[in-house]
Design a protein around this motif. Structure first.
Motif, mmCIF file in Angstrom:
data_model
loop_
_atom_site.group_PDB
_atom_site.id
_atom_site.type_symbol
_atom_site.label_atom_id
_atom_site.label_comp_id
_atom_site.label_asym_id
_atom_site.label_seq_id
_atom_site.Cartn_x
_atom_site.Cartn_y
_atom_site.Cartn_z
ATOM 1 N N THR A 24 -3.512 14.733 -1.165
ATOM 2 C CA THR A 24 -4.182 16.185 -0.125
ATOM 3 C C THR A 24 -5.440 15.938 0.690
ATOM 4 O O THR A 24 -5.706 16.206 1.502
ATOM 5 C CB THR A 24 -4.525 17.200 -1.274
ATOM 6 O OG1 THR A 24 -5.197 16.834 -2.262
ATOM 7 C CG2 THR A 24 -2.469 17.566 -2.206
ATOM 8 N N GLY A 25 -6.212 15.224 0.039
ATOM 9 C CA GLY A 25 -7.989 15.278 0.639
ATOM 10 C C GLY A 25 -7.112 14.271 1.760
ATOM 11 O O GLY A 25 -7.461 14.398 2.926
ATOM 12 N N GLN A 27 -3.866 13.934 3.884
ATOM 13 C CA GLN A 27 -3.527 15.357 4.607
ATOM 14 C C GLN A 27 -4.550 16.176 5.535
ATOM 15 O O GLN A 27 -4.148 16.994 6.399
ATOM 16 C CB GLN A 27 -2.476 15.945 3.856
ATOM 17 C CG GLN A 27 -1.689 15.638 3.542
ATOM 18 C CD GLN A 27 -0.749 14.545 4.040
ATOM 19 O OE1 GLN A 27 -0.076 14.939 4.588
ATOM 20 N NE2 GLN A 27 0.153 13.048 3.539
ATOM 21 N N LEU A 28 -5.762 16.641 4.745
ATOM 22 C CA LEU A 28 -6.026 17.347 5.350
ATOM 23 C C LEU A 28 -6.945 16.594 6.621
ATOM 24 O O LEU A 28 -6.975 17.766 7.409
ATOM 25 C CB LEU A 28 -7.762 17.939 5.053
ATOM 26 C CG LEU A 28 -9.067 18.400 5.127
ATOM 27 C CD1 LEU A 28 -8.247 19.925 4.223
ATOM 28 C CD2 LEU A 28 -9.826 18.253 4.076
ATOM 29 N N ASN A 30 -4.729 14.495 9.143
ATOM 30 C CA ASN A 30 -3.792 14.236 9.297
ATOM 31 C C ASN A 30 -3.494 15.289 10.579
ATOM 32 O O ASN A 30 -3.542 15.972 10.639
ATOM 33 C CB ASN A 30 -2.753 14.330 8.447
ATOM 34 C CG ASN A 30 -2.456 12.141 8.159
ATOM 35 O OD1 ASN A 30 -3.837 12.134 8.481
ATOM 36 N ND2 ASN A 30 -2.090 12.507 6.795
ATOM 37 N N ASP A 31 -3.070 14.859 11.511
ATOM 38 C CA ASP A 31 -2.587 15.597 12.402
ATOM 39 C C ASP A 31 -1.827 16.756 12.134
ATOM 40 O O ASP A 31 -0.897 15.739 11.562
ATOM 41 C CB ASP A 31 -1.586 14.348 13.921
ATOM 42 C CG ASP A 31 -2.855 14.144 14.235
ATOM 43 O OD1 ASP A 31 -4.437 14.326 14.279
ATOM 44 O OD2 ASP A 31 -2.426 12.809 14.912
ATOM 45 N N LYS A 32 -2.031 17.653 12.581
ATOM 46 C CA LYS A 32 -0.856 18.898 12.558
ATOM 47 C C LYS A 32 0.737 18.953 13.054
ATOM 48 O O LYS A 32 0.502 18.523 13.763
ATOM 49 C CB LYS A 32 -1.422 20.075 12.197
ATOM 50 C CG LYS A 32 -2.874 20.286 11.538
ATOM 51 C CD LYS A 32 -3.283 20.045 10.370
ATOM 52 C CE LYS A 32 -4.219 20.102 9.553
ATOM 53 N NZ LYS A 32 -4.348 18.288 9.117
#
Lengths: 163, 355
Positions: A24-25, A27-28, A30-32
């Motif tokens: 999850t860290g 993903q924080l 990463n591009d949305k």
């Protein structure tokens, strides 16, 4: 025994918790992938079947000749057509109503039309303010067609080589 | 500054006798603390939605104000204008009392939390005990909410929260015991003072397992994911909150978030040296960071823990109820009791740089 001890170390080292939080860290930052709908839209296939419209010839004459093929083929009985002869001897529709509550956007009307008059546009976000608003008459359909003629002909152009 | 203010009151407002002036001063101090706290809480909800959104590859609220910064206010006004619905057979008095009972202790705890050197409302000698005691009063609000709603799901939620919080209270209490033994004081100010002198003097090194245990228990104490069985949207559709709407619900919400901030503050005070700079005693860095006020260090460390709350919530699924109980009684409690022995030996034998 050794596996048990290994498991105890693994559990108390919080290894799986750390692995999960690492994901999850990551993903924080990463591009949305959110598409912010009214401003941004996802690409639509040229074959997309949205709100129906009636087209005109380039000289302004309406294409529909009131052959009633679309009325016959419509599986939901959404189309109602009445026709009569015009002064110049051609047959034209006096009434061309589509009930959008009934319409299932199957595109059969477009397939059956011999003069490419009724077409599906790329409009999918429309709304009615009254219950009666669901029925679009001939003028309404022509208006939609006039307004989006560019997009409609472009989509037909893009799809023409596969037809 | 406070003394100057007190003198001003005595000099220019002569009809205040001593007692009234003291009340006024305490009132002003309280408001000066609570207002920033509530704004912090409001932006915590914003941060939660934003951070969890980012971790799920979304972008979170971004419509109200620039990048959604006014979203908390929109939420607050929405909740303020919503109708408060009383269930037909609910006990109205208890129904209204419950959110107040949840909210007031959450605020009351902040009376003793030291935010910096000589920056607190009261310097209570038993402040850590006070925190634990008032913290457990907050449970009454949730239990009462479940009972007064006269509805099945809230009652289930209340029962869950009762046993959950009572169990983890014990663990938090034992963890606090280790800290108290290490600092040989129950005063939060002195606990922080005893950790002065750089990052290696903080208690998170000698009490590392307790720090982990405390943080996981803090998640459970504040009913946060992955321990949010009290709300359990997918199981009991919101638990104790089911029947609440409008400001009554908002009070529960605020109580939860203020408790979260309080737990983060407590973790920092007990294990991460409170308002102390991590560079104390480092020759060059100490002077370089000397301009930073001590409250900024505290808030900085707190914000890390608050972020951890959101990070954990975005990562883990909800615990099953019996697993929560197992974790508490079969893992944490033996571990803390064992570590109390270790800390007792360490303090008696004056081991390491800490004791």
């Amino acid at each position: 025994m050794i596996n048990k001890i290994k498991k105890i170390f693994k559990d108390f080292g919080l290894s799986e918790i750390r692995a999960g939080m690492k994901i999850t860290g990551k993903q924080l930052t990463n591009d949305k992938i959110t598409v912010q709908f009214p401003e941004e839209r996802t690409p639509i296939s040229p074959r997309f079947r949205g709100l129906l419209a009636l087209r005109r010839y380039p000289n302004g004459e309406e294409r529909c000749i009131a052959c009633k093929l679309c009325e016959a083929v419509c599986p939901a009985n959404a189309i109602t057509i009445e026709s009569e002869m015009r002064d110049d001897g051609t047959r034209r529709a006096t009434k061309y109503d589509i009930d959008l509550f009934k319409c299932i956007f199957c595109g059969f009307c477009e397939e059956s039309c011999p003069v490419d008059a009724i077409v599906g546009t790329h409009i999918f976000d429309y709304a009615f303010e009254t219950r009666e608003g669901s029925i679009i008459d001939k003028e309404g359909l022509l208006e939609v067609g006039d307004k989006h003629e560019k997009a409609i002909s472009k989509a037909r152009q893009a799809d023409s080589k596969y037809r | 500054m406070w003394q100057g203010f007190v003198d001003f009151v005595y000099q220019y407002v002569p009809w205040f006798d001593g007692g009234l002036a003291v009340v006024l001063i305490i009132l002003i101090k309280g408001v000066a603390l609570i207002l920033p706290l509530i704004i912090m809480m409001a932006y915590m909800t914003y941060a939660e939605r934003k951070v969890i959104g980012y971790m799920q590859l979304r972008i979170g609220p971004n419509r109200v104000g620039p990048i959604g910064l006014l979203q908390p206010f929109a939420d607050v006004f929405k909740l303020m204008f919503k109708e408060i619905i009383f269930p037909t057979k609910a006990n109205v008095y208890l129904f209204v009392l419950a959110p107040i009972l949840a909210f007031v202790p959450a605020i009351a705890i902040w009376a003793v939390i030291p935010l910096g050197q000589d920056f607190y409302i009261t310097n209570l000698d038993i402040s850590l005990l006070y925190v634990l005691a008032i913290g457990s009063v907050g449970i009454y609000g949730i239990i009462l909410a479940g009972w007064a709603s006269n509805s099945k799901y809230p009652l289930l939620g209340a029962l869950r929260s009762a046993s959950l919080l009572v169990s983890y209270e014990i663990v938090v209490g034992f963890v606090a015991v280790t800290v108290v033994m290490a600092a040989s004081s129950v005063n939060l100010n002195e606990i922080v003072s005893s950790q002065s002198g750089g990052i290696w003097n903080w208690y998170w090194i000698p009490l590392f397992p307790m720090m982990i245990v405390f943080w996981i228990s803090a998640l459970a104490e504040t009913n946060r994911a992955p321990f949010d069985v009290v709300e359990g949207e997918s199981e009991i559709m919101g638990g104790t909150h089911v029947e609440y709407s409008g400001m009554c619900f908002a009070l529960f919400f605020m109580a939860e978030y203020i408790n979260m901030i309080m737990m983060a503050a407590l973790a920092v005070l007990m294990f991460f040296g409170g308002w102390h700079s991590p560079f104390e005693g480092v020759p060059y860095l100490q002077e370089f960071f000397a301009f930073v006020p001590d409250i900024m260090w505290l808030l900085g460390k707190m914000s890390f823990f608050l972020f951890l709350y959101l990070w954990i919530r975005a990562t883990f699924p909800r615990y099953r109820y019996d697993q929560i109980m197992r974790l508490c009684w079969k893992v944490f409690l033996p571990l803390t009791i064992a570590w109390i022995m270790v800390v007792a030996l360490m303090t008696q034998l004056h081991l390491g740089p800490w004791f």
